[in-house]
Design a protein around this motif. Structure first.
Motif, PDB file in Angstrom:
ATOM      1  N   ALA A 152      58.481  92.376  54.093  1.00 57.56           N
ATOM      2  CA  ALA A 152      58.467  92.821  52.697  1.00 57.56           C
ATOM      3  C   ALA A 152      57.192  92.251  52.075  1.00 57.56           C
ATOM      4  O   ALA A 152      57.075  91.044  51.859  1.00 57.56           O
ATOM      5  CB  ALA A 152      59.698  92.316  51.947  1.00 57.56           C
ATOM      6  N   THR A 153      56.224  93.105  51.791  1.00 56.96           N
ATOM      7  CA  THR A 153      54.884  92.643  51.424  1.00 56.96           C
ATOM      8  C   THR A 153      54.835  92.097  49.995  1.00 56.96           C
ATOM      9  O   THR A 153      55.587  92.531  49.123  1.00 56.96           O
ATOM     10  CB  THR A 153      53.860  93.781  51.564  1.00 56.96           C
ATOM     11  N   TYR A 154      53.909  91.127  49.777  1.00 60.27           N
ATOM     12  CA  TYR A 154      53.760  90.566  48.432  1.00 60.27           C
ATOM     13  C   TYR A 154      52.333  90.150  48.064  1.00 60.27           C
ATOM     14  O   TYR A 154      52.100  89.751  46.930  1.00 60.27           O
ATOM     15  CB  TYR A 154      54.708  89.375  48.223  1.00 60.27           C
ATOM     16  N   ARG A 155      51.370  90.234  48.974  1.00 57.19           N
ATOM     17  CA  ARG A 155      49.981  89.941  48.627  1.00 57.19           C
ATOM     18  C   ARG A 155      49.061  90.701  49.553  1.00 57.19           C
ATOM     19  O   ARG A 155      49.443  91.049  50.665  1.00 57.19           O
ATOM     20  CB  ARG A 155      49.653  88.434  48.775  1.00 57.19           C
ATOM     21  N   GLU A 156      47.840  90.929  49.084  1.00 58.20           N
ATOM     22  CA  GLU A 156      46.820  91.469  49.983  1.00 58.20           C
ATOM     23  C   GLU A 156      46.305  90.350  50.891  1.00 58.20           C
ATOM     24  O   GLU A 156      46.373  89.171  50.548  1.00 58.20           O
ATOM     25  CB  GLU A 156      45.654  92.074  49.190  1.00 58.20           C
ATOM     26  N   ASP A 157      45.800  90.751  52.036  1.00 59.34           N
ATOM     27  CA  ASP A 157      45.313  89.796  53.031  1.00 59.34           C
ATOM     28  C   ASP A 157      43.840  90.055  53.308  1.00 59.34           C
ATOM     29  O   ASP A 157      43.477  91.090  53.863  1.00 59.34           O
ATOM     30  CB  ASP A 157      46.119  89.942  54.327  1.00 59.34           C
ATOM     31  N   ASN A 158      43.011  89.100  52.905  1.00 61.14           N
ATOM     32  CA  ASN A 158      41.585  89.159  53.219  1.00 61.14           C
ATOM     33  C   ASN A 158      41.176  87.873  53.914  1.00 61.14           C
ATOM     34  O   ASN A 158      41.624  86.785  53.556  1.00 61.14           O
ATOM     35  CB  ASN A 158      40.757  89.353  51.947  1.00 61.14           C
ATOM     36  N   LEU A 159      40.332  88.008  54.925  1.00 61.02           N
ATOM     37  CA  LEU A 159      39.870  86.873  55.719  1.00 61.02           C
ATOM     38  C   LEU A 159      38.494  86.432  55.253  1.00 61.02           C
ATOM     39  O   LEU A 159      37.720  87.243  54.732  1.00 61.02           O
ATOM     40  CB  LEU A 159      39.815  87.253  57.200  1.00 61.02           C
ATOM     41  N   GLY A 160      38.195  85.158  55.463  1.00 63.93           N
ATOM     42  CA  GLY A 160      36.895  84.625  55.071  1.00 63.93           C
ATOM     43  C   GLY A 160      36.202  83.922  56.222  1.00 63.93           C
ATOM     44  O   GLY A 160      36.830  83.149  56.954  1.00 63.93           O
ATOM     45  N   PHE A 161      34.919  84.203  56.391  1.00 65.67           N
ATOM     46  CA  PHE A 161      34.096  83.501  57.372  1.00 65.67           C
ATOM     47  C   PHE A 161      33.375  82.376  56.629  1.00 65.67           C
ATOM     48  O   PHE A 161      32.557  82.639  55.751  1.00 65.67           O
ATOM     49  CB  PHE A 161      33.082  84.447  58.013  1.00 65.67           C
ATOM     50  N   GLU A 162      33.681  81.137  56.986  1.00 68.91           N
ATOM     51  CA  GLU A 162      33.154  79.983  56.272  1.00 68.91           C
ATOM     52  C   GLU A 162      32.131  79.266  57.151  1.00 68.91           C
ATOM     53  O   GLU A 162      32.407  78.955  58.315  1.00 68.91           O
ATOM     54  CB  GLU A 162      34.299  79.034  55.909  1.00 68.91           C
ATOM     55  N   ALA A 163      30.957  78.993  56.589  1.00 71.76           N
ATOM     56  CA  ALA A 163      29.891  78.322  57.319  1.00 71.76           C
ATOM     57  C   ALA A 163      29.353  77.152  56.497  1.00 71.76           C
ATOM     58  O   ALA A 163      29.644  77.028  55.307  1.00 71.76           O
ATOM     59  CB  ALA A 163      28.754  79.304  57.630  1.00 71.76           C
ATOM     60  N   LYS A 164      28.596  76.317  57.150  1.00 73.57           N
ATOM     61  CA  LYS A 164      27.955  75.208  56.449  1.00 73.57           C
ATOM     62  C   LYS A 164      27.019  75.764  55.379  1.00 73.57           C
ATOM     63  O   LYS A 164      26.333  76.766  55.600  1.00 73.57           O
ATOM     64  CB  LYS A 164      27.175  74.353  57.446  1.00 73.57           C
ATOM     65  N   LYS A 165      27.020  75.147  54.225  1.00 69.62           N
ATOM     66  CA  LYS A 165      26.203  75.645  53.114  1.00 69.62           C
ATOM     67  C   LYS A 165      24.731  75.697  53.520  1.00 69.62           C
ATOM     68  O   LYS A 165      24.200  74.767  54.117  1.00 69.62           O
ATOM     69  CB  LYS A 165      26.370  74.746  51.888  1.00 69.62           C
ATOM     70  N   GLY A 166      24.097  76.829  53.204  1.00 65.97           N
ATOM     71  CA  GLY A 166      22.687  77.001  53.549  1.00 65.97           C
ATOM     72  C   GLY A 166      22.457  77.452  54.977  1.00 65.97           C
ATOM     73  O   GLY A 166      21.330  77.416  55.459  1.00 65.97           O
TER      74      GLY A 166
END
Length: 326
Positions: free
Chosen positions: A156-170
């Motif tokens: 039973a759905t309740y939120r959208e799902d988006n993924l994030g690619f996280e890298a070291k700043k800069g």
């Protein structure tokens, strides 16, 4: 909607969520962190054990649809991940109380069903072991709808799902598709839909004559972030809300790309998860629809800076992340 349009939509929503989460801790204000409210103001996220959760009333007609054994017990046994993943599910400043958007939504659903909420934090893989055995009624733990999971579970759905690619700043990295992670060392959590997506991308790279992805696994987020800072990994792939929150509150990393949790052709969805044919999915979906309609759902998302992940209705077993190609 075309794949490119879906990608742009997911990226735009995820970027807005990241901006909404931008902020910093406020040590002088007793355990809060400030985030942008999205309208030029600021919203304080309460990190203490005294959550004063948004509540709602029982709806008898929906509660009556809960299986008799659950009604008799009087509790909604919710399983969630014991890992720290702010602002989804994490531990308050007392190092004991489980807080976050997932427990808050579970609390609203329990209210509508007239049940006492009991949170049961376990390791990720034990979420599904517990659901399989009937030990827990439902999982509220950023669980994505996938075609493979639909064989064993109802959603039973309740939120959208988006993924994030996280890298070291800069880092200078930008991730839009498989070719952008070819040859890179990427960390991901085992057993997640993020892992499935990354494995598929690695295979796609090999089929195209590019280098595969060097996939790494760590025991916990702290080990992952140490590896990211030391350069042992290039990127960490996880839920975009946690990536955006971590990047904003530490200032040491940045989100270098976003992607729908269901792949290029479908918007990913997060769902309350129950054992298939348990009899709970219909009342769960109706409870979610009720709190969407009465506005308490929107209040919960707003207090955690996640208004841009709202859905307008709860869908039962919608199309999910396709099976991984062999």
């Amino acid at each position: 909607m075309s794949p490119s349009t879906l990608r742009r939509t997911a990226a735009a929503l995820a970027l807005t969520s990241a901006l909404a989460l931008s902020g910093c801790g406020n040590p002088d204000d007793g355990g809060t962190t400030e985030v942008d409210s999205g309208n030029g103001g600021k919203t304080k996220i309460n990190l203490t054990a005294d959550q004063d959760r948004v509540r709602t009333d029982k709806v008898d007609a929906i509660a009556a649809k809960v299986p008799a054994e659950v009604r008799k017990r009087g509790t909604l046994e919710v399983v969630n991940s014991s890992g720290s993943a702010a602002p989804l599910t994490f531990v308050a400043t007392d190092n004991r109380t489980v807080i976050g958007v997932e427990p808050d939504i579970a609390s609203l659903v329990a209210d509508v069903l007239g049940l006492e909420l009991r949170l049961n934090p376990v390791s990720w893989e034990n979420i599904f072991v517990g659901l399989d055995s009937g030990k827990y009624d439902a999982g509220f733990s950023n669980i994505t709808v996938t075609e493979e999971r639909k064989e064993k579970y109802d959603f039973a759905t309740y939120r959208e799902d988006n993924l994030g690619f996280e890298a070291k700043k800069g880092s200078g990295l930008k991730v839009d598709g498989p070719e952008d992670v070819a040859g890179l060392t990427v960390a991901v959590s085992s057993g997640t839909n993020q892992e499935k997506l990354l494995i598929e991308w690695s295979k796609e790279n090999e089929r195209a004559g590019r280098e595969p992805v060097d996939i790494k696994y760590y025991q916990n987020d702290s080990d992952t972030y140490l590896a990211l800072q030391s350069g042992r990994i290039d990127v960490y792939l996880g839920p975009n809300p946690t990536a955006a929150y971590h990047a904003a509150t530490t200032g040491k990393t940045e989100v270098v790309g976003t992607y729908s949790g269901a792949g290029a052709d479908l918007q990913g969805l997060i769902a309350a998860t129950t054992k298939k044919d348990s009899g709970l999915v219909e009342p769960l979906a109706e409870a979610i629809d009720h709190v969407i309609e009465n506005g308490t759902y929107a209040k919960v998302l707003k207090r955690w800076g996640l208004s841009d992940e709202a859905v307008t209705t709860s869908e039962i077993n919608p199309p999910g992340l396709p099976r991984t190609a062999s």
